[in-house]
Scaffold this motif. Sequence first.
Motif, short mmCIF file in Angstrom:
data_model
loop_
_atom_site.label_atom_id
_atom_site.label_comp_id
_atom_site.label_asym_id
_atom_site.label_seq_id
_atom_site.Cartn_x
_atom_site.Cartn_y
_atom_site.Cartn_z
N ASP A 92 4.95 2.40 2.26
CA ASP A 92 3.70 2.25 3.00
C ASP A 92 2.49 2.30 2.09
N ILE A 93 2.58 3.12 1.03
CA ILE A 93 1.45 3.35 0.13
C ILE A 93 1.94 3.21 -1.31
N GLY A 140 3.75 -6.26 8.04
CA GLY A 140 2.40 -6.47 8.55
C GLY A 140 1.44 -5.33 8.31
N SER A 141 1.75 -4.46 7.34
CA SER A 141 0.83 -3.36 7.03
C SER A 141 1.18 -2.79 5.66
N GLY A 142 0.20 -2.11 5.06
CA GLY A 142 0.43 -1.45 3.78
C GLY A 142 -0.86 -1.14 3.07
N HIS A 183 -2.49 -10.27 6.02
CA HIS A 183 -1.22 -9.69 6.46
C HIS A 183 -1.35 -8.22 6.85
N GLY A 184 -2.58 -7.75 7.00
CA GLY A 184 -2.78 -6.37 7.42
C GLY A 184 -2.65 -5.36 6.30
N SER A 240 -9.41 3.81 6.20
CA SER A 240 -9.94 2.72 5.36
C SER A 240 -9.40 1.36 5.77
N ASP A 241 -9.00 1.20 7.02
CA ASP A 241 -8.37 -0.05 7.44
C ASP A 241 -9.28 -1.28 7.34
N PHE A 242 -10.60 -1.07 7.26
CA PHE A 242 -11.51 -2.21 7.12
C PHE A 242 -12.19 -2.20 5.75
#
Length: 258
Positions: A92-93, A140-142, A183-184, A240-242
């Motif tokens: 994930d990170i 779709g996330s990371g 891709h998120g 911090s998603d944006f």
Amino acid sequence: MVTGTAAFDLTGRTALVTGSSQGIGRTLAEGLAHAGATVIVHGRDAAKAARTAEEIAAVSARPVFSAVFDVTDPAAVDAGVTAIEASHGVVDILVNNAGIQRRAPITEFSDEDWDDIVRTNLSSAFYLSRRVSRGMVARGSGKIVQIGSVQSQLARPGIAPYAATKGAIVMLTKGLCADLAPHGIQANAVAPGYFATELTQPLVNDEQFSAWVRGRTPAGRWGDTKDLVGALVFLASSASDFVNGQTIYVDGGMTAVV
């Protein structure tokens, strides 16, 4: 959308921190564990990495594992990440922290030292980001966090190659944002100033150099590695998603003044 302090909670996320068996990397790994992440300590020495993982697990009460592979070898990176994914799922990170320093006047800098710095400081971040992001894209996330330096934008005599790699890390981060944001995935960097670690202890002990650091840094001191944890947890979390393609300088104000 998660808000408040819950946005910083890393529970349920797996974090890989390269070069984390000592120094800044170790503190970053411990900080992520305290924030709730399942951390994978990485290093070149299997016994040292395992010992560090055990010590972080003891103080954080979180599961901590270790991994050993050569970050400068793309085949080894592929194999190492494949093994991690088999045991822990897609990372994930990713924190690209592994790095080295070599010092010499540019007229005397050897090809071997140049190649070592580029492979360790820059190529490794590319190899890890490329490999880990494949799983992130599929999911779709990371979060990808590069560790830069004040030398990303400031130079000093004797370290031109190091500064070149750290400047390149800033642009690699922007490039990752361009490729991966759709891709998120968020890719950002933390750029430390002068920090007291095992590797910088000779500089800390050099009173003339330490006086220069204190005078050049508005905060008036060397950084403590714990000063980096807040920025890292922010960039590793939903808070911090944006935020994407950015470099946060954690340097006591050094890059803000002349």
